[in-house]
Design an enzyme around this catalytic site. Structure first.
Site, PDB file in Angstrom:
ATOM      1  N   CYS A  69     -11.716   6.540   3.291  1.00 32.57           N
ATOM      2  CA  CYS A  69     -11.048   5.232   3.290  1.00 32.57           C
ATOM      3  C   CYS A  69     -12.046   4.164   2.858  1.00 32.57           C
ATOM      4  O   CYS A  69     -13.238   4.280   3.101  1.00 32.57           O
ATOM      5  CB  CYS A  69     -10.565   4.828   4.673  1.00 32.57           C
ATOM      6  N   ASP A  70     -11.517   3.133   2.278  1.00 24.14           N
ATOM      7  CA  ASP A  70     -12.321   1.950   2.015  1.00 24.14           C
ATOM      8  C   ASP A  70     -11.371   0.777   1.857  1.00 24.14           C
ATOM      9  O   ASP A  70     -10.195   0.955   1.537  1.00 24.14           O
ATOM     10  CB  ASP A  70     -13.178   2.105   0.756  1.00 24.14           C
ATOM     11  N   GLN A  71     -11.907  -0.404   2.101  1.00 21.20           N
ATOM     12  CA  GLN A  71     -11.084  -1.602   1.987  1.00 21.20           C
ATOM     13  C   GLN A  71     -11.884  -2.696   1.311  1.00 21.20           C
ATOM     14  O   GLN A  71     -13.048  -2.932   1.659  1.00 21.20           O
ATOM     15  CB  GLN A  71     -10.636  -2.068   3.367  1.00 21.20           C
TER      16      GLN A  71
END
Length: 193
Positions: A69-71
């Site tokens: 995941c990354d944001q």
């Protein structure tokens, strides 16, 4: 034999979200360089980093399903990044008051055994309240969200900063779009229910 499920993240908030699904998993920090590439669009950065994190953990666990995941948060198309300190967080929140910020939450499910990779970016838009300098200062002193893209934790007191939220999955704002993840897990024959 069911593959091991690994969350490639050190985020306690992502771990808490994944626990909602009541499936066994472990969590390992992938430690990748999160610097955006030159001329890379924010959603591209988030997607690349989610995939890189999943691949990195998958290299050490060749029979695992790895969740990366990354944001990346953007204001007027510019990446906001993690503020890392009080001064930067103050500057970010002042620039965001009364405006909309898009959070690009990338999700990747990587089957290290087969090489199958599913990846998608789930955007979430937040309109921030017209906050006073005092409100910003009070918030930062109480929550200290210096490791959060956009300097706000909606799962905590940061909800008081927000006027309106628009998106398909409220979990995407916290950094792990569970609705998409459930679909991806089903594609790998992992049923949550």
């Amino acid at each position: 034999m069911k593959p091991t499920l690994i969350l490639a993240s050190s985020s306690e908030f992502r771990r808490e979200l994944l626990q909602k699904l009541q499936i066994p998993f472990s969590s390992i920090s992938p430690r990748v360089d999160e610097t955006p590439f030159e001329n890379e669009k924010p959603h591209e950065t988030a997607l690349r980093l989610a995939q890189d994190k999943a691949r990195k953990i998958g290299a050490d666990y060749p029979h695992a399903l790895v969740i990366g995941c990354d944001q990346v948060a953007t204001l007027d198309g510019e990446q906001l990044g993690k503020p890392l300190n009080h001064a930067n967080a103050t500057k970010q929140l002042k620039s965001m008051r009364g405006r909309e910020v898009t959070f690009h939450s990338a999700l990747c499910l990587y089957n290290a055994a087969t090489g199958n990779m599913q990846a998608e970016v789930v955007p979430y838009i937040v309109r921030f309240r017209q906050l006073s300098d005092e409100q910003i200062e009070n918030y930062l002193n109480k929550e200290q969200p210096y490791q959060c893209a956009g300097s706000a934790k909606s799962e905590g007191l940061g909800i008081a900063l927000m006027e309106r939220m628009i998106g398909e999955d409220p979990n995407a704002l916290i950094g792990l779009p569970l609705i998409k993840l459930i679909n991806m897990l089903e594609n790998e024959n992992i049923s949550v229910l």
